[in-house]
Enzyme design. Structure first.
Site, short mmCIF file in Angstrom:
data_model
loop_
_atom_site.label_atom_id
_atom_site.label_comp_id
_atom_site.label_asym_id
_atom_site.label_seq_id
_atom_site.Cartn_x
_atom_site.Cartn_y
_atom_site.Cartn_z
N CYS A 107 0.05 -4.86 -17.74
CA CYS A 107 -0.53 -3.94 -16.74
C CYS A 107 0.08 -4.32 -15.33
O CYS A 107 -0.51 -3.74 -14.41
CB CYS A 107 -2.03 -4.49 -16.57
SG CYS A 107 -2.55 -5.94 -16.06
N HIS B 15 0.98 -1.26 0.25
CA HIS B 15 0.09 -0.17 0.17
C HIS B 15 1.01 1.15 -0.01
O HIS B 15 0.29 1.88 -0.81
CB HIS B 15 -0.84 -0.05 1.19
CG HIS B 15 -2.03 -0.71 1.06
ND1 HIS B 15 -2.89 -1.15 1.98
CD2 HIS B 15 -2.81 -0.95 -0.04
CE1 HIS B 15 -3.96 -1.85 1.64
NE2 HIS B 15 -3.93 -1.75 0.20
#
Length: 556
Positions: A486, A186
Protein backbone atom coordinates in the site's frame (compact mmCIF):
# COMPACT_ATOMS: atom_id res chain seq x y z
CA UNK A 1 21.95 21.31 -27.25
CA UNK A 2 19.88 18.75 -25.38
CA UNK A 3 20.86 17.96 -21.80
CA UNK A 4 19.28 15.50 -19.38
CA UNK A 5 18.63 16.05 -15.67
CA UNK A 6 17.31 13.47 -13.21
CA UNK A 7 14.93 14.09 -10.34
CA UNK A 8 12.31 11.89 -8.71
CA UNK A 9 9.28 11.12 -10.86
CA UNK A 10 6.16 11.29 -8.70
CA UNK A 11 3.25 11.54 -11.17
CA UNK A 12 2.99 9.65 -14.46
CA UNK A 13 2.85 11.19 -17.89
CA UNK A 14 4.88 13.42 -20.21
CA UNK A 15 4.79 17.21 -20.38
CA UNK A 16 6.62 19.26 -23.02
CA UNK A 17 6.54 23.05 -22.85
CA UNK A 18 8.25 26.29 -21.87
CA UNK A 19 9.45 26.92 -18.32
CA UNK A 20 7.50 29.38 -16.18
CA UNK A 21 8.71 30.04 -12.65
CA UNK A 22 6.55 30.37 -9.58
CA UNK A 23 5.95 33.97 -8.48
CA UNK A 24 8.58 35.49 -6.23
CA UNK A 25 8.10 34.95 -2.50
CA UNK A 26 7.13 37.91 -0.33
CA UNK A 27 10.14 40.02 0.67
CA UNK A 28 11.05 40.31 4.33
CA UNK A 29 9.15 43.28 5.85
CA UNK A 30 11.28 46.06 7.34
CA UNK A 31 11.89 45.86 11.10
CA UNK A 32 10.54 49.27 12.06
CA UNK A 33 9.01 50.27 15.40
CA UNK A 34 5.47 51.58 15.85
CA UNK A 35 4.19 53.92 18.59
CA UNK A 36 2.53 52.18 21.55
CA UNK A 37 -0.83 53.74 20.75
CA UNK A 38 -0.84 52.00 17.33
CA UNK A 39 -0.49 48.48 18.76
CA UNK A 40 -4.21 47.78 19.02
CA UNK A 41 -4.80 48.87 15.44
CA UNK A 42 -1.91 46.70 14.17
CA UNK A 43 -3.21 43.71 16.13
CA UNK A 44 -6.58 44.18 14.46
CA UNK A 45 -4.93 44.31 11.03
CA UNK A 46 -3.09 41.08 11.80
CA UNK A 47 -6.27 39.28 12.91
CA UNK A 48 -8.17 40.45 9.83
CA UNK A 49 -5.39 39.27 7.51
CA UNK A 50 -5.16 35.88 9.23
CA UNK A 51 -8.93 35.35 9.05
CA UNK A 52 -9.03 36.39 5.39
CA UNK A 53 -6.22 34.00 4.43
CA UNK A 54 -7.83 31.14 6.39
CA UNK A 55 -11.15 31.79 4.63
CA UNK A 56 -9.43 31.84 1.23
CA UNK A 57 -7.65 28.54 1.91
CA UNK A 58 -10.91 26.93 3.05
CA UNK A 59 -12.68 28.17 -0.07
CA UNK A 60 -9.92 26.79 -2.29
CA UNK A 61 -10.26 23.46 -0.48
CA UNK A 62 -14.00 23.37 -1.07
CA UNK A 63 -13.40 23.94 -4.79
CA UNK A 64 -10.68 21.31 -5.02
CA UNK A 65 -12.31 18.57 -2.91
CA UNK A 66 -10.65 15.22 -2.14
CA UNK A 67 -7.26 15.03 -0.47
CA UNK A 68 -6.57 18.63 -1.48
CA UNK A 69 -9.47 19.80 0.69
CA UNK A 70 -8.06 18.06 3.76
CA UNK A 71 -4.63 19.59 3.14
CA UNK A 72 -5.96 23.12 2.66
CA UNK A 73 -8.24 22.91 5.68
CA UNK A 74 -5.19 21.91 7.72
CA UNK A 75 -3.40 25.00 6.37
CA UNK A 76 -6.35 27.19 7.37
CA UNK A 77 -6.12 25.81 10.92
CA UNK A 78 -2.37 26.50 10.85
CA UNK A 79 -3.05 30.15 9.94
CA UNK A 80 -5.40 30.54 12.90
CA UNK A 81 -3.34 28.63 15.44
CA UNK A 82 -4.08 30.43 18.76
CA UNK A 83 -0.53 30.10 20.11
CA UNK A 84 0.92 31.52 16.90
CA UNK A 85 -1.59 34.38 16.95
CA UNK A 86 -0.74 35.12 20.59
CA UNK A 87 2.93 35.37 19.63
CA UNK A 88 2.05 37.78 16.80
CA UNK A 89 0.05 40.01 19.17
CA UNK A 90 2.83 39.91 21.77
CA UNK A 91 5.40 41.08 19.19
CA UNK A 92 3.08 43.91 18.09
CA UNK A 93 2.60 44.96 21.71
CA UNK A 94 6.35 45.59 22.03
CA UNK A 95 6.58 47.68 18.85
CA UNK A 96 6.52 45.48 15.72
CA UNK A 97 4.32 46.22 12.74
CA UNK A 98 1.67 43.61 11.98
CA UNK A 99 3.56 42.28 8.94
CA UNK A 100 6.89 42.09 10.78
CA UNK A 101 5.28 40.39 13.76
CA UNK A 102 3.72 37.76 11.50
CA UNK A 103 7.02 37.23 9.70
CA UNK A 104 9.01 36.78 12.94
CA UNK A 105 6.40 34.64 14.71
CA UNK A 106 6.18 32.28 11.74
CA UNK A 107 9.99 32.11 11.54
CA UNK A 108 10.14 30.90 15.15
CA UNK A 109 7.39 28.34 14.55
CA UNK A 110 9.10 27.24 11.33
CA UNK A 111 12.27 26.34 13.24
CA UNK A 112 10.24 24.21 15.66
CA UNK A 113 8.60 22.32 12.80
CA UNK A 114 11.88 21.76 10.98
CA UNK A 115 13.23 19.94 14.04
CA UNK A 116 10.09 18.05 15.03
CA UNK A 117 10.20 14.89 12.91
CA UNK A 118 9.69 14.07 9.24
CA UNK A 119 5.95 14.72 8.96
CA UNK A 120 6.05 18.18 10.56
CA UNK A 121 9.31 19.07 8.83
CA UNK A 122 7.53 18.24 5.60
CA UNK A 123 4.90 20.83 6.46
CA UNK A 124 7.43 23.71 6.45
CA UNK A 125 6.49 24.53 2.84
CA UNK A 126 2.85 24.74 3.93
CA UNK A 127 3.75 27.09 6.78
CA UNK A 128 5.87 29.30 4.51
CA UNK A 129 2.95 29.61 2.11
CA UNK A 130 0.56 30.64 4.91
CA UNK A 131 3.07 33.25 6.10
CA UNK A 132 3.59 34.64 2.60
CA UNK A 133 -0.13 34.97 2.03
CA UNK A 134 -0.71 36.81 5.32
CA UNK A 135 2.25 39.13 4.81
CA UNK A 136 1.23 39.83 1.20
CA UNK A 137 -2.25 40.78 2.35
CA UNK A 138 -0.85 43.09 5.03
CA UNK A 139 1.56 44.73 2.57
CA UNK A 140 -1.12 45.06 -0.11
CA UNK A 141 0.95 43.26 -2.76
CA UNK A 142 -0.09 40.38 -5.07
CA UNK A 143 -0.10 36.90 -3.58
CA UNK A 144 2.88 34.73 -4.50
CA UNK A 145 1.77 31.86 -6.66
CA UNK A 146 1.23 30.37 -10.07
CA UNK A 147 2.17 32.78 -12.90
CA UNK A 148 -0.44 34.24 -15.23
CA UNK A 149 -0.17 32.88 -18.77
CA UNK A 150 -2.42 32.51 -21.80
CA UNK A 151 -0.35 29.61 -23.12
CA UNK A 152 0.35 26.15 -21.62
CA UNK A 153 3.65 25.84 -19.74
CA UNK A 154 5.69 23.70 -17.35
CA UNK A 155 5.71 25.20 -13.86
CA UNK A 156 9.07 25.26 -12.05
CA UNK A 157 9.42 26.13 -8.36
CA UNK A 158 11.56 25.57 -5.31
CA UNK A 159 8.54 23.84 -3.83
CA UNK A 160 4.80 24.08 -4.39
CA UNK A 161 2.34 24.99 -1.69
CA UNK A 162 -0.85 22.90 -1.52
CA UNK A 163 -2.99 26.01 -2.10
CA UNK A 164 -1.32 26.45 -5.49
CA UNK A 165 -1.14 22.79 -6.46
CA UNK A 166 -4.75 22.04 -5.59
CA UNK A 167 -6.19 24.50 -8.09
CA UNK A 168 -3.75 24.08 -10.96
CA UNK A 169 -5.49 24.16 -14.32
CA UNK A 170 -4.23 21.08 -16.24
CA UNK A 171 -5.17 22.86 -19.48
CA UNK A 172 -2.48 25.48 -18.76
CA UNK A 173 -0.03 23.75 -16.40
CA UNK A 174 1.24 20.82 -18.45
CA UNK A 175 3.40 19.54 -15.61
CA UNK A 176 5.63 20.78 -12.83
CA UNK A 177 9.15 20.43 -11.52
CA UNK A 178 10.36 21.29 -8.01
CA UNK A 179 13.78 21.55 -6.46
CA UNK A 180 12.63 20.17 -3.10
CA UNK A 181 10.05 17.65 -1.96
CA UNK A 182 9.85 13.88 -2.15
CA UNK A 183 7.53 11.09 -3.31
CA UNK A 184 5.31 11.55 -0.24
CA UNK A 185 5.26 15.36 -0.07
CA UNK A 186 1.94 17.17 -0.43
CA UNK A 187 2.92 18.42 -3.88
CA UNK A 188 3.51 14.85 -5.06
CA UNK A 189 0.28 13.54 -3.56
CA UNK A 190 -1.80 16.32 -5.10
CA UNK A 191 -0.04 16.03 -8.48
CA UNK A 192 -1.04 12.38 -8.68
CA UNK A 193 -4.60 13.27 -7.68
CA UNK A 194 -4.73 15.85 -10.52
CA UNK A 195 -3.08 13.57 -13.03
CA UNK A 196 -0.40 16.20 -13.78
CA UNK A 197 3.09 14.88 -14.68
CA UNK A 198 5.54 15.93 -11.97
CA UNK A 199 9.19 15.58 -10.98
CA UNK A 200 10.49 16.63 -7.56
CA UNK A 201 13.88 16.77 -5.83
CA UNK A 202 15.62 18.11 -8.96
CA UNK A 203 18.81 19.95 -7.92
CA UNK A 204 19.12 23.33 -9.60
CA UNK A 205 15.56 23.38 -10.94
CA UNK A 206 15.31 27.07 -10.10
CA UNK A 207 18.21 27.82 -12.46
CA UNK A 208 16.33 26.66 -15.56
CA UNK A 209 15.93 29.86 -17.65
CA UNK A 210 12.43 31.26 -18.09
CA UNK A 211 11.04 30.26 -21.48
CA UNK A 212 13.37 27.29 -21.98
CA UNK A 213 11.63 24.29 -23.55
CA UNK A 214 11.82 21.19 -21.39
CA UNK A 215 10.30 17.72 -21.55
CA UNK A 216 9.21 16.21 -18.24
CA UNK A 217 8.87 12.44 -17.84
CA UNK A 218 6.90 12.02 -14.61
CA UNK A 219 7.46 8.27 -14.58
CA UNK A 220 11.26 8.11 -14.87
CA UNK A 221 12.06 11.50 -13.29
CA UNK A 222 14.01 12.56 -16.39
CA UNK A 223 14.01 16.20 -17.51
CA UNK A 224 15.19 16.89 -21.08
CA UNK A 225 16.34 20.51 -21.51
CA UNK A 226 16.02 21.76 -25.10
CA UNK A 227 14.89 18.30 -26.27
CA UNK A 228 15.74 17.27 -29.81
CA UNK A 229 13.03 16.45 -32.33
CA UNK A 230 13.92 12.78 -31.90
CA UNK A 231 13.50 12.92 -28.10
CA UNK A 232 10.24 14.85 -28.42
CA UNK A 233 8.87 12.37 -30.95
CA UNK A 234 9.88 9.41 -28.78
CA UNK A 235 8.23 10.85 -25.66
CA UNK A 236 5.08 11.90 -27.52
CA UNK A 237 4.81 8.46 -29.12
CA UNK A 238 5.15 6.78 -25.73
CA UNK A 239 2.52 9.12 -24.26
CA UNK A 240 0.12 8.36 -27.12
CA UNK A 241 0.59 4.62 -26.67
CA UNK A 242 0.04 4.98 -22.93
CA UNK A 243 -3.21 6.92 -23.43
CA UNK A 244 -4.49 4.30 -25.85
CA UNK A 245 -3.67 1.52 -23.41
CA UNK A 246 -5.41 3.38 -20.60
CA UNK A 247 -8.52 3.92 -22.68
CA UNK A 248 -8.67 0.22 -23.53
CA UNK A 249 -8.04 -0.91 -19.96
CA UNK A 250 -10.91 -1.67 -17.63
CA UNK A 251 -12.07 -4.25 -15.11
CA UNK A 252 -10.07 -5.91 -12.35
CA UNK A 253 -6.29 -6.08 -12.20
CA UNK A 254 -4.98 -9.15 -14.01
CA UNK A 255 -1.84 -10.22 -15.87
CA UNK A 256 -1.89 -11.23 -19.53
CA UNK A 257 -2.23 -14.90 -18.57
CA UNK A 258 -5.08 -14.36 -16.10
CA UNK A 259 -3.27 -14.05 -12.75
CA UNK A 260 -5.46 -11.80 -10.60
CA UNK A 261 -3.88 -8.83 -8.79
CA UNK A 262 -6.60 -6.74 -7.11
CA UNK A 263 -5.99 -3.01 -7.59
CA UNK A 264 -7.11 -1.00 -4.57
CA UNK A 265 -7.10 2.70 -3.66
CA UNK A 266 -5.33 4.61 -0.90
CA UNK A 267 -7.70 7.16 0.67
CA UNK A 268 -7.72 9.65 3.51
CA UNK A 269 -11.48 9.78 4.01
CA UNK A 270 -14.90 9.81 2.33
CA UNK A 271 -13.96 12.74 0.05
CA UNK A 272 -11.47 10.51 -1.81
CA UNK A 273 -14.01 7.78 -2.61
CA UNK A 274 -15.44 9.25 -5.87
CA UNK A 275 -12.02 9.35 -7.55
CA UNK A 276 -11.33 5.78 -6.45
CA UNK A 277 -14.61 4.56 -7.91
CA UNK A 278 -14.05 6.46 -11.17
CA UNK A 279 -10.63 4.83 -11.54
CA UNK A 280 -12.17 1.38 -11.12
CA UNK A 281 -10.66 0.57 -7.74
CA UNK A 282 -11.67 -2.89 -6.55
CA UNK A 283 -11.74 -1.66 -2.98
CA UNK A 284 -9.61 0.28 -0.51
CA UNK A 285 -6.16 -1.00 0.39
CA UNK A 286 -5.27 1.79 2.81
CA UNK A 287 -7.77 3.97 4.65
CA UNK A 288 -5.58 6.45 6.55
CA UNK A 289 -7.80 7.18 9.54
CA UNK A 290 -5.39 9.70 11.10
CA UNK A 291 -6.97 12.48 9.03
CA UNK A 292 -9.97 12.23 11.35
CA UNK A 293 -7.71 12.72 14.35
CA UNK A 294 -5.49 15.46 12.91
CA UNK A 295 -8.47 17.83 12.69
CA UNK A 296 -8.09 18.43 16.44
CA UNK A 297 -4.72 17.45 17.90
CA UNK A 298 -5.97 18.01 21.46
CA UNK A 299 -9.00 15.69 21.43
CA UNK A 300 -9.89 12.36 19.86
CA UNK A 301 -12.93 12.38 17.55
CA UNK A 302 -16.08 10.95 19.13
CA UNK A 303 -17.18 7.40 18.42
CA UNK A 304 -20.21 8.80 16.54
CA UNK A 305 -18.04 10.96 14.26
CA UNK A 306 -15.83 7.98 13.49
CA UNK A 307 -18.79 5.69 12.77
CA UNK A 308 -20.18 8.23 10.26
CA UNK A 309 -16.90 8.59 8.36
CA UNK A 310 -16.15 4.87 8.28
CA UNK A 311 -19.64 3.90 7.15
CA UNK A 312 -19.54 6.37 4.24
CA UNK A 313 -16.46 4.59 2.91
CA UNK A 314 -17.73 1.06 3.60
CA UNK A 315 -21.05 1.75 1.86
CA UNK A 316 -19.20 2.82 -1.30
CA UNK A 317 -17.70 -0.66 -1.82
CA UNK A 318 -20.48 -3.23 -1.44
CA UNK A 319 -18.98 -6.72 -1.63
CA UNK A 320 -15.56 -5.04 -1.98
CA UNK A 321 -12.53 -5.13 0.27
CA UNK A 322 -11.81 -2.17 2.56
CA UNK A 323 -8.57 -2.21 4.57
CA UNK A 324 -8.55 0.29 7.42
CA UNK A 325 -5.36 1.31 9.19
CA UNK A 326 -6.00 2.23 12.80
CA UNK A 327 -4.58 5.53 14.02
CA UNK A 328 -0.90 6.01 13.18
CA UNK A 329 0.07 8.74 15.66
CA UNK A 330 3.42 9.81 17.01
CA UNK A 331 6.74 10.81 15.44
CA UNK A 332 5.77 12.67 12.25
CA UNK A 333 2.08 12.92 13.24
CA UNK A 334 2.03 14.06 16.89
CA UNK A 335 -1.25 14.49 18.76
CA UNK A 336 -1.26 16.44 22.00
CA UNK A 337 -3.54 14.00 23.81
CA UNK A 338 -1.41 10.98 22.85
CA UNK A 339 2.14 11.82 21.93
CA UNK A 340 5.03 12.30 24.41
CA UNK A 341 6.48 15.78 24.00
CA UNK A 342 10.01 15.02 25.19
CA UNK A 343 11.17 12.06 23.08
CA UNK A 344 14.76 12.57 21.88
CA UNK A 345 14.05 10.72 18.61
CA UNK A 346 10.29 10.38 18.03
CA UNK A 347 10.64 8.37 14.81
CA UNK A 348 12.26 5.61 16.85
CA UNK A 349 10.05 6.01 19.90
CA UNK A 350 6.38 5.61 20.80
CA UNK A 351 4.62 5.60 17.45
CA UNK A 352 1.74 3.81 15.74
CA UNK A 353 0.62 0.65 17.53
CA UNK A 354 2.93 1.45 20.45
CA UNK A 355 0.98 4.66 21.04
CA UNK A 356 -2.36 2.85 20.87
CA UNK A 357 -1.27 0.13 23.28
CA UNK A 358 -0.26 2.86 25.73
CA UNK A 359 -3.75 4.39 25.29
CA UNK A 360 -6.04 1.34 24.95
CA UNK A 361 -9.19 3.45 25.32
CA UNK A 362 -8.40 5.26 22.04
CA UNK A 363 -7.85 1.97 20.22
CA UNK A 364 -10.98 0.44 21.78
CA UNK A 365 -13.14 3.38 20.67
CA UNK A 366 -11.82 3.20 17.12
CA UNK A 367 -12.31 -0.56 16.85
CA UNK A 368 -15.82 -0.30 18.31
CA UNK A 369 -16.65 2.46 15.82
CA UNK A 370 -15.45 0.28 12.95
CA UNK A 371 -17.56 -2.64 14.19
CA UNK A 372 -20.67 -0.44 14.34
CA UNK A 373 -19.96 1.11 10.94
CA UNK A 374 -19.80 -2.32 9.30
CA UNK A 375 -23.04 -3.64 10.84
CA UNK A 376 -25.45 -4.88 8.18
CA UNK A 377 -23.07 -4.21 5.28
CA UNK A 378 -21.77 -6.95 2.93
CA UNK A 379 -18.36 -5.28 2.67
CA UNK A 380 -15.21 -7.26 3.46
CA UNK A 381 -13.69 -5.21 6.28
CA UNK A 382 -10.04 -5.70 7.18
CA UNK A 383 -8.26 -3.77 9.93
CA UNK A 384 -4.51 -3.42 10.29
CA UNK A 385 -2.06 -2.02 12.80
CA UNK A 386 0.79 0.36 11.85
CA UNK A 387 4.40 -0.05 12.94
CA UNK A 388 4.23 -3.69 14.04
CA UNK A 389 7.68 -4.85 15.12
CA UNK A 390 7.19 -8.48 16.19
CA UNK A 391 4.77 -11.27 17.08
CA UNK A 392 3.99 -9.76 20.49
CA UNK A 393 2.78 -6.56 18.79
CA UNK A 394 0.65 -8.56 16.36
CA UNK A 395 -0.91 -10.61 19.17
CA UNK A 396 -1.71 -7.51 21.23
CA UNK A 397 -3.50 -5.96 18.27
CA UNK A 398 -5.45 -9.12 17.40
CA UNK A 399 -6.51 -9.50 21.04
CA UNK A 400 -7.74 -5.88 21.10
CA UNK A 401 -9.79 -6.47 17.93
CA UNK A 402 -11.43 -9.56 19.41
CA UNK A 403 -12.16 -7.82 22.72
CA UNK A 404 -13.91 -5.00 20.83
CA UNK A 405 -16.17 -7.52 19.08
CA UNK A 406 -14.84 -6.60 15.66
CA UNK A 407 -15.79 -9.16 13.01
CA UNK A 408 -13.10 -8.53 10.43
CA UNK A 409 -9.73 -9.79 9.28
CA UNK A 410 -6.86 -8.50 11.43
CA UNK A 411 -3.57 -7.61 9.78
CA UNK A 412 -0.17 -6.03 10.34
CA UNK A 413 1.70 -3.42 8.37
CA UNK A 414 5.29 -4.21 7.45
CA UNK A 415 7.10 -0.89 7.86
CA UNK A 416 9.98 -1.98 10.08
CA UNK A 417 12.68 -4.35 8.77
CA UNK A 418 12.19 -6.67 11.77
CA UNK A 419 8.60 -7.29 10.65
CA UNK A 420 9.77 -8.38 7.19
CA UNK A 421 12.52 -10.57 8.61
CA UNK A 422 10.09 -12.27 11.02
CA UNK A 423 6.96 -12.07 8.89
CA UNK A 424 6.06 -15.74 9.27
CA UNK A 425 6.07 -15.40 13.05
CA UNK A 426 3.80 -12.34 12.86
CA UNK A 427 1.41 -14.18 10.52
CA UNK A 428 0.72 -16.74 13.23
CA UNK A 429 -1.24 -13.98 15.01
CA UNK A 430 -2.84 -12.08 12.10
CA UNK A 431 -4.46 -12.93 8.78
CA UNK A 432 -2.66 -10.66 6.33
CA UNK A 433 0.30 -8.34 5.80
CA UNK A 434 0.41 -4.96 4.08
CA UNK A 435 3.73 -3.44 3.10
CA UNK A 436 4.10 0.30 3.69
CA UNK A 437 7.05 0.81 1.39
CA UNK A 438 7.48 4.52 2.25
CA UNK A 439 8.33 3.90 5.90
CA UNK A 440 9.98 0.55 5.18
CA UNK A 441 12.46 2.36 2.91
CA UNK A 442 12.95 5.11 5.47
CA UNK A 443 13.78 2.69 8.28
CA UNK A 444 15.82 0.34 6.09
CA UNK A 445 18.11 3.04 4.75
CA UNK A 446 17.98 5.58 7.62
CA UNK A 447 16.75 8.12 5.04
CA UNK A 448 14.05 10.63 5.99
CA UNK A 449 11.44 10.42 3.25
CA UNK A 450 10.88 14.20 3.20
CA UNK A 451 14.53 15.07 2.56
CA UNK A 452 15.39 15.49 -1.10
CA UNK A 453 19.14 15.09 -0.43
CA UNK A 454 18.66 11.39 0.36
CA UNK A 455 16.00 10.72 -2.28
CA UNK A 456 18.09 8.00 -3.95
CA UNK A 457 17.71 5.94 -0.76
CA UNK A 458 13.94 6.49 -0.76
CA UNK A 459 13.70 4.93 -4.21
CA UNK A 460 11.46 1.84 -3.93
CA UNK A 461 13.57 0.17 -6.63
CA UNK A 462 16.42 -0.29 -4.14
CA UNK A 463 17.27 -4.01 -4.28
CA UNK A 464 17.52 -4.27 -0.48
CA UNK A 465 13.93 -3.05 -0.21
CA UNK A 466 12.83 -5.57 -2.85
CA UNK A 467 14.51 -8.29 -0.79
CA UNK A 468 12.38 -7.35 2.23
CA UNK A 469 9.23 -7.36 0.09
CA UNK A 470 10.15 -10.83 -1.20
CA UNK A 471 10.72 -12.13 2.35
CA UNK A 472 7.28 -10.89 3.43
CA UNK A 473 5.51 -12.31 0.37
CA UNK A 474 7.25 -15.68 0.76
CA UNK A 475 6.20 -15.86 4.41
CA UNK A 476 2.59 -15.07 3.53
CA UNK A 477 2.55 -17.71 0.80
CA UNK A 478 3.97 -20.29 3.21
CA UNK A 479 1.21 -19.50 5.73
CA UNK A 480 -1.52 -19.43 3.07
CA UNK A 481 -2.27 -15.77 3.72
CA UNK A 482 -2.22 -12.53 1.71
CA UNK A 483 0.48 -9.86 1.43
CA UNK A 484 -0.34 -6.55 -0.24
CA UNK A 485 1.58 -3.34 -0.91
CA UNK A 486 0.00 0.00 0.00
CA UNK A 487 3.04 2.27 -0.24
CA UNK A 488 3.98 4.53 -3.13
CA UNK A 489 5.87 1.66 -4.80
CA UNK A 490 2.56 0.23 -6.02
CA UNK A 491 1.85 3.33 -8.14
CA UNK A 492 4.82 2.69 -10.47
CA UNK A 493 3.43 0.49 -13.30
CA UNK A 494 6.70 -1.30 -14.00
CA UNK A 495 7.45 -1.78 -10.32
CA UNK A 496 3.89 -3.10 -9.90
CA UNK A 497 4.84 -5.92 -12.27
CA UNK A 498 7.97 -6.61 -10.24
CA UNK A 499 5.99 -6.65 -6.98
CA UNK A 500 3.57 -9.10 -8.57
CA UNK A 501 6.55 -11.23 -9.56
CA UNK A 502 7.80 -11.13 -5.97
CA UNK A 503 4.53 -12.69 -4.82
CA UNK A 504 2.57 -9.67 -3.65
CA UNK A 505 -1.15 -10.49 -3.80
CA UNK A 506 -2.70 -6.98 -4.10
CA UNK A 507 -1.60 -3.44 -4.92
CA UNK A 508 -2.99 -0.24 -3.43
CA UNK A 509 -2.22 3.28 -4.66
CA UNK A 510 -3.58 6.76 -5.31
CA UNK A 511 -6.64 6.54 -7.57
CA UNK A 512 -4.96 8.35 -10.48
CA UNK A 513 -2.33 5.60 -10.79
CA UNK A 514 -4.76 2.67 -11.02
CA UNK A 515 -5.40 2.87 -14.82
CA UNK A 516 -1.64 2.99 -15.53
CA UNK A 517 -0.94 -0.04 -13.38
CA UNK A 518 -3.94 -1.98 -14.74
CA UNK A 519 -2.86 -1.39 -18.35
CA UNK A 520 0.76 -2.38 -17.70
CA UNK A 521 -0.10 -5.58 -15.81
CA UNK A 522 -2.43 -6.62 -18.62
CA UNK A 523 0.49 -6.61 -21.10
CA UNK A 524 2.69 -9.06 -19.18
CA UNK A 525 2.39 -12.65 -17.97
CA UNK A 526 3.09 -13.74 -14.41
CA UNK A 527 6.21 -15.53 -15.63
CA UNK A 528 7.52 -12.28 -17.16
CA UNK A 529 6.81 -10.48 -13.90
CA UNK A 530 8.73 -13.16 -11.99
CA UNK A 531 11.71 -12.89 -14.33
CA UNK A 532 11.66 -9.09 -14.02
CA UNK A 533 11.57 -9.40 -10.23
CA UNK A 534 14.56 -11.76 -10.22
CA UNK A 535 16.52 -9.42 -12.50
CA UNK A 536 15.76 -6.43 -10.28
CA UNK A 537 16.85 -8.24 -7.10
CA UNK A 538 20.10 -9.28 -8.78
CA UNK A 539 21.06 -5.63 -9.39
CA UNK A 540 23.22 -3.49 -7.10
CA UNK A 541 21.40 -0.16 -7.34
CA UNK A 542 17.93 1.23 -7.87
CA UNK A 543 18.77 2.47 -11.37
CA UNK A 544 20.22 -0.89 -12.37
CA UNK A 545 17.19 -2.72 -10.91
CA UNK A 546 14.76 -0.52 -12.85
CA UNK A 547 16.71 -0.93 -16.09
CA UNK A 548 16.99 -4.72 -15.66
CA UNK A 549 13.26 -5.11 -15.05
CA UNK A 550 12.37 -2.90 -18.01
CA UNK A 551 14.66 -4.95 -20.26
CA UNK A 552 12.93 -8.18 -19.24
CA UNK A 553 9.43 -6.75 -19.64
CA UNK A 554 10.23 -5.22 -23.04
CA UNK A 555 11.45 -8.58 -24.28
CA UNK A 556 14.92 -7.32 -25.19
Amino acid sequence: METTLRGVGVSHGVAIGEVRHMGTAVLEPPAKQIPTQDAEREQGRARQAVDAVAADLTARGNLAGGEAQAVLEAQALMAQDPELMSDVERRIAVGSTAERAVYDAFAAYRELLANAGEYLAGRVADLDDVRNRIVARLLGVPMPGVPDSDHPYVLVARDLAPADTALLDPALVLGFVTEEGGPTSHSAILARALGVPAVVALPGAGELPEGTVIAVDGSSGDIFVNPTEETTARLESAATERKAALAASSGPGVTADGHKVPLLANIGGPADVPAALEAGAEGVGLFRTEFLFLDDSKNAPSEEKQVTAYRQVLEAFPEGRVVVRVLDAGADKPLEFLTPADEPNPALGVRGLRTLLDHPEVLRTQLTALAKAAEGLPVHLEVMAPMVADRADAKAFADACREAGLHAKYGAMVEIPSAALRARSILREVEFLSLGTNDLAQYTFAADRQVGAVSRLQDPWQPALLDLVALSAEAARAEGKSCGVCGEAASDPVLACVLTGLGVTSLSMGAASIPYVRATLAKHTLAQCERAAAAARAADSADEARAAAQTVLSGE
